[in-house]
Every structure is written in C-alpha cells, then in structure tokens.
Scaffold this motif. Structure first.
Motif, short mmCIF file in Angstrom:
data_model
loop_
_atom_site.label_atom_id
_atom_site.label_comp_id
_atom_site.label_asym_id
_atom_site.label_seq_id
_atom_site.Cartn_x
_atom_site.Cartn_y
_atom_site.Cartn_z
N VAL A 1 0.85 -1.19 0.00
CA VAL A 1 0.00 0.00 0.00
C VAL A 1 0.89 1.25 0.00
O VAL A 1 1.83 1.35 0.79
N GLU A 2 0.60 2.19 -0.89
CA GLU A 2 1.37 3.42 -1.00
C GLU A 2 0.77 4.48 -0.09
O GLU A 2 -0.42 4.80 -0.17
N LEU A 3 1.61 5.03 0.78
CA LEU A 3 1.19 6.03 1.76
C LEU A 3 1.84 7.38 1.49
O LEU A 3 2.93 7.45 0.94
N ALA A 4 1.16 8.44 1.91
CA ALA A 4 1.72 9.79 1.81
C ALA A 4 2.32 10.17 3.16
O ALA A 4 1.68 10.05 4.20
N LEU A 5 3.57 10.63 3.12
CA LEU A 5 4.28 11.07 4.31
C LEU A 5 4.75 12.49 4.04
O LEU A 5 5.59 12.72 3.17
N THR A 6 4.20 13.44 4.76
CA THR A 6 4.54 14.85 4.59
C THR A 6 5.64 15.22 5.56
O THR A 6 5.57 14.89 6.74
N ARG A 7 6.67 15.92 5.06
CA ARG A 7 7.79 16.34 5.91
C ARG A 7 7.88 17.85 5.96
O ARG A 7 7.78 18.52 4.95
#
Length: 124
Positions: free
Chosen positions: A22-28
């Motif tokens: 599963v592709e997840l969004a990780l905001t930095r």
C-alpha cells in the motif's frame, strides 16, 4: 528584539510503500533536530494539523524538529487498499513501521510520536 529561529520549510510529500504494497503519503516539514511523527484521527488526514496555518502545531514544531505527518491507508493522499478493508491492526503492523523506516533512512534516529484520537490509539 525576538531571538532568530529557523523558519519552517515548505511541506514535501513523499511516497512510502508498506510491506503489503500500500502506497502512503508522508509529509515532511523542518530540516533539523530529532523527528516528530504526527498521526491523524479516524476521519481525518494530514490537514487536521492545519498545514496552511503558520502557527499550527506542525509548523511550530518544524522550527526545531523534522516533522513527519503520515496519512494512514485510505486517508488523504494515501492509497485505498483493494479490496477496501483495513483495520487498526494494519495501521500498527504496516503503516507506522513503513513511515519509521523512511524517517530512519533519512538519518533521523530519535523519533517522538504524537497521535490525535485514533492516531493516539495506533501509537499505544
């Protein structure tokens, strides 16, 4: 005059893939210090941390920390699993470890975690 502090940096969204694909969004946000992982609640996404507000929790923390906001599977810009089933166990076993691997790959070894509502349950 006020002491100078590091200005928050623009948020950068990265893609993280869990072990189950599963592709997840990780905001930095931020560029220095130890890491802070923020997890949203059940019906929320990364914007529950008010990214557009310069005085939000995420923006304020980004002055002194590297802030990471994970959008759990099925939320925000993260992929909806197929078939459409997921549970808190998936967040615990797949999503959070994938984010932690990415954060550590960026050289961040000390990571604090903050969860809102269900995000807090996931972190327990």
């Amino acid at each position: 005059s006020e002491p100078m502090s590091n200005p928050p940096v623009q948020n950068a969204v990265q893609r993280v893939v869990t072990r189950d694909g599963v592709e997840l969004a990780l905001t930095r946000l931020g560029h220095q210090g130890s890491g802070v992982l923020l997890l949203h609640g059940l019906t929320a996404n990364r914007f529950s941390f008010d990214l557009d507000d310069q005085h939000s929790l995420a923006r304020e923390l980004s002055r002194d920390f590297r802030v990471y906001i994970l959008e759990l599977r099925g939320h925000g810009q993260s992929q909806m699993p197929r078939p459409r089933r997921w549970a808190v166990e998936s967040y615990i076993r797949e999503d959070v470890p994938a984010a932690l691997r990415q954060i550590q790959a960026e050289g961040v070894q000390k990571i604090h975690a903050v969860g809102h509502s269900m995000g807090g349950i996931v972190l327990l």
